[in-house]
Design a protein around this motif. Structure first.
Motif, PDB file in Angstrom:
ATOM      1  N   THR A 271       0.831  -1.204   0.000  1.00 44.97           N
ATOM      2  CA  THR A 271       0.000   0.000   0.000  1.00 44.97           C
ATOM      3  C   THR A 271       0.866   1.253   0.000  1.00 44.97           C
ATOM      4  OG1 THR A 271      -1.868  -1.142   1.011  1.00 44.97           O
ATOM      5  CG2 THR A 271      -1.794   1.255   1.272  1.00 44.97           C
ATOM      6  N   ARG A 272       1.968   1.244   0.714  1.00 51.63           N
ATOM      7  CA  ARG A 272       2.873   2.401   0.727  1.00 51.63           C
ATOM      8  C   ARG A 272       3.496   2.641  -0.642  1.00 51.63           C
ATOM      9  NH1 ARG A 272       3.989   0.510   5.942  1.00 51.63           N
ATOM     10  NH2 ARG A 272       5.858  -0.608   5.308  1.00 51.63           N
ATOM     11  N   MET A 273       3.641   1.597  -1.450  1.00 50.02           N
ATOM     12  CA  MET A 273       4.226   1.743  -2.796  1.00 50.02           C
ATOM     13  C   MET A 273       3.188   2.137  -3.849  1.00 50.02           C
ATOM     14  SD  MET A 273       6.943  -1.377  -3.280  1.00 50.02           S
ATOM     15  CE  MET A 273       5.701  -2.668  -3.232  1.00 50.02           C
TER      16      MET A 273
ATOM     17  N   GLY B 159      -7.617   1.752  -9.066  1.00 48.45           N
ATOM     18  CA  GLY B 159      -8.831   2.345  -8.521  1.00 48.45           C
ATOM     19  C   GLY B 159      -9.033   2.037  -7.047  1.00 48.45           C
ATOM     20  N   GLU B 160      -8.399   0.976  -6.567  1.00 46.86           N
ATOM     21  CA  GLU B 160      -8.506   0.650  -5.140  1.00 46.86           C
ATOM     22  C   GLU B 160      -7.535   1.522  -4.355  1.00 46.86           C
ATOM     23  OE1 GLU B 160      -9.793  -4.038  -5.666  1.00 46.86           O
ATOM     24  OE2 GLU B 160      -7.728  -3.578  -5.103  1.00 46.86           O
ATOM     25  N   GLY B 161      -7.938   1.883  -3.142  1.00 53.44           N
ATOM     26  CA  GLY B 161      -7.119   2.761  -2.320  1.00 53.44           C
ATOM     27  C   GLY B 161      -6.007   2.073  -1.550  1.00 53.44           C
ATOM     28  N   ARG B 162      -6.165   0.766  -1.371  1.00 51.65           N
ATOM     29  CA  ARG B 162      -5.155   0.007  -0.630  1.00 51.65           C
ATOM     30  C   ARG B 162      -5.266  -1.461  -1.041  1.00 51.65           C
ATOM     31  NH1 ARG B 162      -7.358  -2.516   4.164  1.00 51.65           N
ATOM     32  NH2 ARG B 162      -9.577  -2.042   4.306  1.00 51.65           N
TER      33      ARG B 162
ATOM     34  N   ARG C 237       0.687   2.657  -8.987  1.00 52.67           N
ATOM     35  CA  ARG C 237      -0.481   3.183  -9.703  1.00 52.67           C
ATOM     36  C   ARG C 237      -0.059   3.814 -11.034  1.00 52.67           C
ATOM     37  NH1 ARG C 237      -2.273   5.896  -5.786  1.00 52.67           N
ATOM     38  NH2 ARG C 237      -3.798   4.369  -5.097  1.00 52.67           N
ATOM     39  N   ARG C 238       0.992   4.631 -11.012  1.00 53.21           N
ATOM     40  CA  ARG C 238       1.449   5.278 -12.255  1.00 53.21           C
ATOM     41  C   ARG C 238       1.909   4.241 -13.277  1.00 53.21           C
ATOM     42  NH1 ARG C 238       3.541   9.064  -8.521  1.00 53.21           N
ATOM     43  NH2 ARG C 238       5.630   8.188  -8.648  1.00 53.21           N
ATOM     44  N   ILE C 239       2.635   3.241 -12.810  1.00 51.79           N
ATOM     45  CA  ILE C 239       3.119   2.193 -13.714  1.00 51.79           C
ATOM     46  C   ILE C 239       1.942   1.424 -14.302  1.00 51.79           C
ATOM     47  CG2 ILE C 239       4.428   0.036 -13.856  1.00 51.79           C
ATOM     48  CD1 ILE C 239       6.257   1.222 -11.611  1.00 51.79           C
ATOM     49  N   VAL C 240       0.999   1.033 -13.460  1.00 51.50           N
ATOM     50  CA  VAL C 240      -0.143   0.242 -13.915  1.00 51.50           C
ATOM     51  C   VAL C 240      -1.029   1.055 -14.854  1.00 51.50           C
ATOM     52  CG1 VAL C 240      -2.204  -1.025 -13.174  1.00 51.50           C
ATOM     53  CG2 VAL C 240      -0.046  -1.296 -11.940  1.00 51.50           C
ATOM     54  N   MET C 241      -1.167   2.340 -14.602  1.00 50.19           N
ATOM     55  CA  MET C 241      -1.939   3.185 -15.520  1.00 50.19           C
ATOM     56  C   MET C 241      -1.311   3.165 -16.913  1.00 50.19           C
ATOM     57  SD  MET C 241      -2.968   6.408 -13.063  1.00 50.19           S
ATOM     58  CE  MET C 241      -3.597   7.389 -14.398  1.00 50.19           C
TER      59      MET C 241
END
Length: 146
Positions: free
Chosen positions: A12-14, A112-115, A19-23
């Motif tokens: 979650t800290r990463m 889209g998930e927060g954690r 998120r940027r990579i997966v986008m």
């Protein structure tokens, strides 16, 4: 098995970087499908009209597909260096090795998930994921809500 064993909190800290990579991976996947569809449509129209397909247009789409696949591969390597693996590029799902009850599992996160909220055994699939909080299979919990 390869890779580091993570806790859900570590993953979650990463997430800002993940998120940027997966986008980027998901965007590449979407564009690849569009270019593949465009090639199919060019070939289909040519077949229906009994004309030769536009090889120049097809070549342009193929070049773009190659570039997008290279970019996606670069992103997937970046994610791998962090300890993650793309599970499903089109849906933005990644997995990381973890441990629950003294066994190795995959923790999963979806764009889209927060954690990190789910896990599943390494011999199962994303469809078999369970909630971290209660360990109940997600499919069963969703069925009861209906």
């Amino acid at each position: 098995m390869k890779g580091k064993i993570f806790t859900p909190d570590e993953i979650t800290r990463m997430l800002p970087l993940v998120r940027r990579i997966v986008m980027d991976v998901k965007a590449c996947s979407t564009l690849i499908r569009r270019h593949e569809r465009a090639i199919f449509e060019i070939e289909l129209l040519a077949e229906q009209s009994s004309e030769a397909p536009s090889e120049d247009r097809i070549a342009e789409h193929r070049e773009k597909i190659i570039a997008l696949k290279e970019k996606a591969a670069t992103c997937e390597r970046e994610l791998s260096e962090l300890g993650g693996e793309v599970e499903d590029a089109s849906r933005g799902i990644v997995k990381f090795y973890g441990e629950r009850a003294a066994r190795i599992v995959f923790y999963t996160w979806r764009l889209g998930e927060g954690r990190v909220e789910f896990w599943y055994p390494v011999d199962k699939t994303y469809g078999d994921r369970r909630s971290i909080d209660d360990g109940e299979p997600v499919a069963e919990a969703e069925a009861r809500k209906s």
